[in-house]
Design a protein around this motif. Structure first.
Motif, PDB file in Angstrom:
ATOM      1  N   LEU A  87       0.085   7.211   5.392  1.00 58.73           N
ATOM      2  CA  LEU A  87      -0.026   5.791   5.719  1.00 58.73           C
ATOM      3  C   LEU A  87       0.160   5.480   7.211  1.00 58.73           C
ATOM      4  N   ALA A  88       1.140   6.088   7.851  1.00 59.38           N
ATOM      5  CA  ALA A  88       1.427   5.748   9.254  1.00 59.38           C
ATOM      6  C   ALA A  88       0.263   6.090  10.192  1.00 59.38           C
ATOM      7  N   PRO A  89      -0.304   7.304  10.121  1.00 57.40           N
ATOM      8  CA  PRO A  89      -1.450   7.587  11.001  1.00 57.40           C
ATOM      9  C   PRO A  89      -2.661   6.705  10.687  1.00 57.40           C
ATOM     10  N   ARG A  90      -2.891   6.418   9.406  1.00 61.99           N
ATOM     11  CA  ARG A  90      -4.018   5.552   9.038  1.00 61.99           C
ATOM     12  C   ARG A  90      -3.818   4.144   9.589  1.00 61.99           C
ATOM     13  N   LEU A  91      -2.570   3.643   9.523  1.00 54.18           N
ATOM     14  CA  LEU A  91      -2.272   2.310  10.043  1.00 54.18           C
ATOM     15  C   LEU A  91      -2.449   2.275  11.562  1.00 54.18           C
ATOM     16  N   LEU A  92      -2.030   3.321  12.244  1.00 60.42           N
ATOM     17  CA  LEU A  92      -2.201   3.389  13.698  1.00 60.42           C
ATOM     18  C   LEU A  92      -3.682   3.409  14.082  1.00 60.42           C
ATOM     19  N   LEU A 151      -4.734  -0.093   4.434  1.00 66.42           N
ATOM     20  CA  LEU A 151      -3.863   0.671   3.541  1.00 66.42           C
ATOM     21  C   LEU A 151      -4.276   0.545   2.080  1.00 66.42           C
TER      22      LEU A 151
END
Length: 140
Positions: free
Chosen positions: A9-14, A133
């Protein structure tokens, strides 16, 4: 062959934040530049210029172009970033952009070079990034 793993989730959100920011910047640039043509058309018609590219055509062109740029930039940007299944992000980002432009067009239609309200631009970027997300499950 094993199915590809999804991005955490974190890399996709970035990635989505970066692509959304680029999308808003590109769409706003297109909107501002084509609205400038509208101002030029108004000035030319008030100075007695003959029929040609009218201010109404330029204004309509500005809106159509900016509404087309946003989904293209979001889709291609996320694909280049290596993400798949970005339909919900593109849909939410486009609707958010259309809403922001619809609410702020009176502010930027009065003078060339003005910007949409900063809060609405940040809101479009944030909502679009959060929509990245949301992913549909693969059918088996």
């Amino acid at each position: 062959m094993a199915p590809p793993t999804s991005t955490p989730l974190a890399p996709r959100l970035l990635k989505a934040l970066i692509v959304s920011t680029l999308g808003v910047a590109a769409a706003h640039l297109i909107l501002s530049d084509t609205l400038y043509l509208s101002f030029a058309g108004q000035a030319a018609s008030s100075l007695g210029a003959g029929p040609g590219y009218s201010a109404d055509q330029a204004f309509t062109s500005a809106l159509i172009n900016t509404f087309l740029v946003m989904p293209v930039v979001l889709w291609i940007g996320m694909l280049v970033a290596g993400e798949r299944r970005v339909g919900s992000m593109v849909l939410v980002g486009t609707v958010a952009w259309v809403t922001a432009v619809g609410n702020g067009i009176d502010l930027i239609d009065d003078a060339p070079g003005t910007l949409l309200p900063f809060r609405s631009l940040v809101l479009v970027v944030g909502v679009t990034a959060l929509a990245s997300l949301v992913r549909r499950r693969k059918r088996r």
